[in-house]
Design a protein around this motif. Structure first.
Motif, short mmCIF file in Angstrom:
data_model
loop_
_atom_site.label_atom_id
_atom_site.label_comp_id
_atom_site.label_asym_id
_atom_site.label_seq_id
_atom_site.Cartn_x
_atom_site.Cartn_y
_atom_site.Cartn_z
N PRO A 40 53.98 25.66 41.68
CA PRO A 40 54.74 26.82 42.15
C PRO A 40 55.31 27.68 41.03
CG PRO A 40 56.09 24.88 42.31
CD PRO A 40 54.76 24.42 41.80
N SER A 41 55.10 27.34 39.78
CA SER A 41 55.60 28.16 38.67
C SER A 41 54.42 28.59 37.82
CB SER A 41 56.60 27.36 37.83
OG SER A 41 57.69 26.96 38.62
N PRO A 42 53.62 29.51 38.35
CA PRO A 42 52.41 29.90 37.63
C PRO A 42 52.70 30.58 36.30
CG PRO A 42 52.81 31.37 39.46
CD PRO A 42 53.80 30.28 39.59
N LYS A 43 51.86 30.30 35.34
CA LYS A 43 51.99 30.93 34.03
C LYS A 43 51.08 32.15 33.97
CE LYS A 43 51.34 29.98 29.13
NZ LYS A 43 50.84 28.99 28.15
N THR A 44 51.67 33.29 33.60
CA THR A 44 50.91 34.52 33.55
C THR A 44 50.24 34.66 32.19
OG1 THR A 44 52.52 35.54 35.00
CG2 THR A 44 51.04 37.01 33.82
N GLU A 45 48.95 34.82 32.21
CA GLU A 45 48.22 34.96 30.94
C GLU A 45 46.92 35.70 31.20
OE1 GLU A 45 46.51 32.17 27.32
OE2 GLU A 45 47.76 31.33 28.87
N VAL A 46 46.67 36.73 30.38
CA VAL A 46 45.42 37.48 30.50
C VAL A 46 44.29 36.62 29.97
CG1 VAL A 46 44.16 39.53 29.78
CG2 VAL A 46 46.61 39.67 30.26
N HIS A 47 43.24 36.48 30.78
CA HIS A 47 42.15 35.61 30.37
C HIS A 47 41.42 36.20 29.16
CE1 HIS A 47 38.52 33.13 30.62
NE2 HIS A 47 39.26 32.30 31.33
N LYS A 48 40.93 35.30 28.31
CA LYS A 48 40.30 35.74 27.06
C LYS A 48 39.03 36.56 27.27
CE LYS A 48 37.83 31.33 26.66
NZ LYS A 48 37.63 30.12 25.83
N PHE A 49 38.40 36.45 28.44
CA PHE A 49 37.17 37.20 28.69
C PHE A 49 37.44 38.61 29.21
CE2 PHE A 49 34.83 32.95 29.27
CZ PHE A 49 34.48 32.95 27.93
N SER A 50 38.71 38.97 29.40
CA SER A 50 39.03 40.33 29.84
C SER A 50 38.53 41.34 28.82
CB SER A 50 40.55 40.48 30.02
OG SER A 50 41.02 39.57 31.00
N THR A 51 38.07 42.49 29.32
CA THR A 51 37.49 43.48 28.41
C THR A 51 38.50 44.51 27.94
OG1 THR A 51 36.80 44.82 30.29
CG2 THR A 51 35.20 43.23 29.44
N THR A 52 39.73 44.45 28.43
CA THR A 52 40.80 45.32 27.93
C THR A 52 42.11 44.55 28.00
OG1 THR A 52 41.81 47.51 28.15
CG2 THR A 52 41.32 46.33 30.19
#
Length: 514
Positions: free
Chosen positions: A185-197
């Protein structure tokens, strides 16, 4: 998060600009139709005396039939039909420059022209529209097929995200930001490394809002529309999984078809992600089960290893209370020997547990000094004389060994464990051959027996911690060979095991000389 007043004003301004552009585009189409009919009329006006006004109507019809191919809408085609009919009547049908038609057959021809121009133009337009719809469906089907194909071949969560980002970018011509929230219930917010921007903290807050409210936000929406990206929640029926952000091109128009395709894509991707999460969860569950099984086996083994010598020692000690036994020298000698063996067994168990702890901590640093390898091996062999009267240990020295830099205690323990393993798991009257030799840069120790050898499939597992070959007799912790390997490798050496072609098992140890 709600937009402030200035943001609302900007949003309305943006809507107005886009609407104006749309109207300008539609008006431009009508103007181009007007110009096309005007130019064509001017050309036909100069040649209509040669071709006749009946041929003029056919040329008008031909041009109107071409309008759908040039992406004109039905309203614009109907406008062209009406305009050309009146032009034809006014300039080409006698009497000229009036809307009156003198002959009945010309009146009928005019009516027929108007109907044919309107109907044929609209039908061709409809056919063109149907073709565009079919093409769009084909493109959509191919895109979904490629996505499903890539997702089905993905073998990990990163694979799923990687192929999803690639397919979304290619299909929708947009840069993609992918966020997965897997630690509820405490998700960690992180942009995935495969994102293109990349996105800043403000954009991440918008993505968080999308995740927790399960609603899209950003550009093309009523929620926080001033941001450049459009965020969609990524979820299945039962679980929220993440957020996908699209950075569309400036001239992109997000119509219902495109929106529907995006939703379908995200549904497929969410199912694939949930599948990978379930696989990881199952894998973790199996690891827990395996750990519990290993813990139970280890506990049983250690309990057995402790209980057997302790029982021997307690039995011997209780015997010492009897006067008859104290007066019998032969029995006393046997009791002392059994007590010694039991104490050695306890000591070996404790030493093994301490040694594996040292290896696990990574703090093992051999204190090397120059020692004679043959003296070391003979010392170990002497220790086994009190254990196995029916088994023979032979030592063969093939050439001059000289001195070797080793931590005497560690190598002694390693060789002791290997020889003890050979004695423990071979039949009575078995012969253990230890061969020592020296090459140019290393010492080689071969420990072989004439027993049954190892099951071929188990050789790769021999040096794993707590591993015991299935079906072997009870007793033992599965640590001896693992510790031996750790001590030898701490000296820069190596150890391997194999079955001899003539039968029996063989350990080969290399120790560097310098």
């Amino acid at each position: 998060m709600k937009p402030n007043s200035s943001k609302k004003a900007n949003y309305k301004s943006g809507i107005f600009v886009r609407l104006t552009r749309h109207l300008q585009s539609t008006t431009g189409k009508y103007i181009s139709v007007l110009m096309l009919i005007s130019l064509l009329s001017l050309f036909l006006y100069y040649i209509h005396f040669q071709i006749g006004y009946q041929s003029v109507s056919l040329i008008f019809l031909f041009v109107i039939s071409l309008l759908p191919i040039m992406n004109y809408k039905p309203g614009q085609i109907f406008f062209a039909a009406v305009l050309s009919a009146f032009v034809w009547n006014f300039f080409f049908i006698p009497p000229y420059y009036t809307l009156r038609i003198g002959k009945v057959e010309d009146t009928m021809m005019f009516g027929m022209y108007f109907i044919i121009a309107s109907v044929s133009g609209l039908l061709i337009s409809r056919i063109k529209t149907q073709q565009l719809i079919i093409n769009a469906r084909e493109i959509k089907t191919n895109a979904l097929y490629n996505l499903a194909k890539e997702l089905s071949s993905a073998k990990s969560l990163d694979d799923v995200v990687g192929c999803s980002v690639e397919q979304l970018k290619t299909t929708f011509n947009a840069e993609i930001v992918f966020l997965i929230y897997i630690n509820e219930p405490s998700p960690k917010t992180e942009v995935h490394k495969f994102s293109t921007t990349s996105i800043d903290d403000t954009e991440i807050n918008i993505a968080n809002w999308v995740f927790y409210n399960s609603q899209k936000a950003g550009r093309f929406t009523d929620t926080m529309p001033i941001t450049e990206l459009t965020y969609y929640p990524l979820s299945t029926k039962d679980k929220k999984l993440g957020v996908v952000g699209f950075l569309f091109k400036e001239n992109t128009i997000l119509n219902n078809d495109l929106e529907s395709l995006i939703t379908t894509f995200l549904s497929q991707i969410a199912i694939a992600i949930e599948r990978e999460l379930l696989k990881e969860s199952t894998k973790n569950h199996l690891v827990v089960l395996e750990s519990e099984k290993l813990y139970k086996n280890l506990f049983d083994s250690i309990s057995h290893e402790l209980k057997t010598p302790i029982t021997t020692i307690l039995g011997a000690v209780s015997s010492f209370k009897e006067k008859k036994i104290l007066q019998n020298h032969f029995i006393m000698e046997r009791l002392v020997q059994e007590t010694t063996i039991a104490a050695e067994r306890l000591n070996r168990l404790v030493e093994n547990l301490l040694d594996i702890t040292r290896l696990e901590s990574g703090n093992l640093k051999p204190k090397k000094e120059w020692h004679s390898l043959d003296d070391l091996v003979n010392s170990i062999v002497d220790k086994f004389k009190i254990y196995n009267s029916h088994k023979t240990i032979k030592v063969e020295i093939q050439n001059e060994l000289g001195l070797i830099p080793i931590d005497y205690g560690l190598i002694e323990q390693a060789l002791f464990n290997i020889i003890h393993n050979s004695l423990e798991y071979t039949d009575e009257n078995c012969i253990i051959n230890i061969v020592l030799r020296r090459t140019k840069d290393k010492s080689v120790i071969t420990i072989a027996d004439n027993g049954r050898g190892f099951p071929e499939a188990e050789i790769q597992n021999l040096f794993k911690k707590f591993y015991r070959i299935p079906g072997t007799k009870t007793g033992g912790t599965g640590l001896g060979l693992s510790i031996a390997k750790g001590f030898i490798e701490a000296h820069g050496g190596s150890i391997s095991a194999k079955n001899k072609s003539t039968g029996g098992a063989e350990f080969i140890i290399f120790l560097p000389i310098s």
